[in-house]
Design a protein around this motif. Structure first.
Motif, short mmCIF file in Angstrom:
data_model
loop_
_atom_site.label_atom_id
_atom_site.label_comp_id
_atom_site.label_asym_id
_atom_site.label_seq_id
_atom_site.Cartn_x
_atom_site.Cartn_y
_atom_site.Cartn_z
N ALA A 38 0.83 -1.22 0.00
CA ALA A 38 0.00 0.00 0.00
C ALA A 38 0.86 1.26 0.00
CB ALA A 38 -0.93 -0.01 1.21
N LEU A 39 2.02 1.20 0.63
CA LEU A 39 2.85 2.41 0.70
C LEU A 39 3.76 2.57 -0.51
CD1 LEU A 39 3.87 2.75 4.47
CD2 LEU A 39 2.24 4.11 3.14
N ALA A 40 3.98 1.50 -1.24
CA ALA A 40 4.91 1.59 -2.38
C ALA A 40 4.56 2.73 -3.34
CB ALA A 40 4.98 0.25 -3.10
N PRO A 41 3.29 2.90 -3.71
CA PRO A 41 2.99 4.00 -4.63
C PRO A 41 3.28 5.38 -4.04
CG PRO A 41 1.13 2.46 -4.46
CD PRO A 41 2.11 2.09 -3.39
N TRP A 42 3.29 5.47 -2.74
CA TRP A 42 3.52 6.77 -2.09
C TRP A 42 5.01 7.03 -1.85
CZ3 TRP A 42 -0.58 9.98 -1.03
CH2 TRP A 42 -1.85 9.40 -1.16
N LEU A 43 5.78 5.96 -1.66
CA LEU A 43 7.17 6.15 -1.22
C LEU A 43 8.22 5.78 -2.25
CD1 LEU A 43 6.97 4.84 2.47
CD2 LEU A 43 6.93 7.21 1.66
N SER A 44 7.88 4.94 -3.22
CA SER A 44 8.96 4.41 -4.06
C SER A 44 9.58 5.46 -4.96
CB SER A 44 8.50 3.20 -4.85
OG SER A 44 7.33 3.50 -5.55
N GLY A 45 8.84 6.52 -5.30
CA GLY A 45 9.43 7.54 -6.16
C GLY A 45 10.14 8.65 -5.38
N ARG A 46 10.22 8.49 -4.08
CA ARG A 46 10.78 9.56 -3.24
C ARG A 46 12.23 9.33 -2.89
NH1 ARG A 46 7.72 13.15 -0.28
NH2 ARG A 46 5.67 13.24 -1.21
N SER A 47 12.89 10.41 -2.48
CA SER A 47 14.23 10.30 -1.90
C SER A 47 14.24 11.17 -0.65
CB SER A 47 15.29 10.75 -2.91
OG SER A 47 15.00 12.07 -3.31
N GLY A 48 15.36 11.15 0.06
CA GLY A 48 15.48 11.97 1.27
C GLY A 48 15.26 11.15 2.51
N ALA A 49 15.12 11.87 3.63
CA ALA A 49 15.05 11.21 4.94
C ALA A 49 13.62 10.97 5.38
CB ALA A 49 15.78 12.06 5.98
N VAL A 50 13.40 9.79 5.95
CA VAL A 50 12.13 9.45 6.57
C VAL A 50 12.38 9.22 8.05
CG1 VAL A 50 10.25 7.77 6.68
CG2 VAL A 50 11.26 8.36 4.47
N LEU A 51 11.58 9.82 8.89
CA LEU A 51 11.68 9.61 10.32
C LEU A 51 10.51 8.74 10.76
CD1 LEU A 51 13.04 10.24 13.05
CD2 LEU A 51 11.53 12.24 13.22
N GLU A 52 10.83 7.58 11.33
CA GLU A 52 9.78 6.72 11.88
C GLU A 52 9.69 6.95 13.38
OE1 GLU A 52 10.06 2.48 11.17
OE2 GLU A 52 8.42 2.11 12.58
N ILE A 53 8.51 7.25 13.85
CA ILE A 53 8.30 7.55 15.27
C ILE A 53 7.68 6.33 15.96
CG2 ILE A 53 6.97 9.00 16.86
CD1 ILE A 53 7.45 11.29 14.96
N GLY A 54 8.31 5.92 17.06
CA GLY A 54 7.83 4.74 17.79
C GLY A 54 8.09 3.48 17.01
N CYS A 55 9.36 3.23 16.72
CA CYS A 55 9.71 2.10 15.82
C CYS A 55 9.55 0.75 16.48
CB CYS A 55 11.13 2.27 15.29
SG CYS A 55 12.42 2.03 16.56
N GLY A 56 9.45 0.70 17.81
CA GLY A 56 9.25 -0.59 18.48
C GLY A 56 10.40 -1.54 18.21
#
Ligand SMILES: C[S@@+](CC[C@H](N)C(=O)[O-])C[C@H]1O[C@@H](n2cnc3c(N)ncnc32)[C@H](O)[C@@H]1O
Length: 227
Positions: free
Chosen positions: A42-60
């Motif tokens: 589900a996230l591939a269409p939103w994220l695969s064309g992007r670059s840069g930093a992603v911050l994941e909050i509460g990574c467990g």
């Protein structure tokens, strides 16, 4: 891994008493294996064309962080969690899976985390992602994530929540209603969050609603885009 007696209850989900762990500190969330393939698709269409930093909050456990880092090599995926054991697990999962080694940030989302130099040095963020966090934390964490994302995201950056939600004033299913009741019984400050409240807060800070995506197990992806 031992449990410090003063650890807050919100981090109890993966402690040694209720989670498998390995000598290298890896913790296991059984639900990860069940839900990750659908989340990735589900996230591939939103994220695969992007670059840069992603911050994941509460990574467990850090299973998502390591797996997303491998799935989206153009993104620098940075895990964060206030719990040292969870950060150790995230480091260990990255090593185990051969994902880039990125030291997890010690970040409490209820604080003004956007001004933390550990965050600002990442530069404007391409996305902020938080999965299965906001219902197992006080509402200040929801607000803190929205506020921080509004400050840190680049123009067109994404804020992505994943988990169970309340829609149109109700949990989406009887199962979610019972989960919500159980959370509130455990801690009155916890509970499923209402999409309407999140949308209102996000809109006020320039984060436009982008999508609400139904996922397996009565979860949702809730996505905003910085305008
Ligand atoms: C149920 S776990 C979800 C972990 C992971 N995202 C997943 O989906 O498997 C909730 C996580 O939120 C973290 N958390 C709790 N309060 C937090 C806060 N104030 N700021 C950031 N993370 C927090 C906990 O330490 C825990 O790792």
């Amino acid at each position: 891994m031992t449990d410090a007696p003063d650890r807050p209850r919100h981090t109890a989900r993966y402690f040694s008493g209720n989670a498998d762990s390995t000598a290298d500190g890896r913790l296991f969330a059984p639900v990860f294996g069940r839900n990750f393939p659908a989340v990735l698709a589900a996230l591939a269409p939103w994220l695969s064309g992007r670059s840069g930093a992603v911050l994941e909050i509460g990574c467990g456990t850090g299973q998502h962080a390591a797996s997303f880092a491998l799935a989206f090599p153009n993104l620098s995926w940075w895990p964060s969690d206030p719990d040292a054991g969870h950060r150790a697990s995230a480091r260990a999962w990255a090593a185990e899976l051969g994902a880039p080694a990125r030291a997890p940030l010690a970040l409490d989302a209820a604080t003004d985390w956007a001004t933390d130099t550990a965050v600002t040095t990442l530069g404007p963020l391409s996305a902020v992602v938080s999965m299965n966090v906001i219902h197992i934390a006080p509402y200040a964490v929801t607000s803190g994530i929205i506020n921080g994302a509004a400050q840190c995201l680049q123009a067109d950056g994404l804020l992505i929540f994943y988990g169970p939600f309340i829609e149109t004033g109700q949990p989406t299913t009887a199962g979610n209603a019972s989960f919500d009741a159980g959370l509130r019984a455990e801690n009155p400050a916890w509970g499923l969050r209402d999409v309407t409240d999140i949308r209102r807060e996000a809109a006020a800070l320039g984060l436009g609603f982008a999508a609400l995506i139904a996922m397996p197990a009565n979860n949702r992806l809730l996505i905003f885009r910085k305008e």
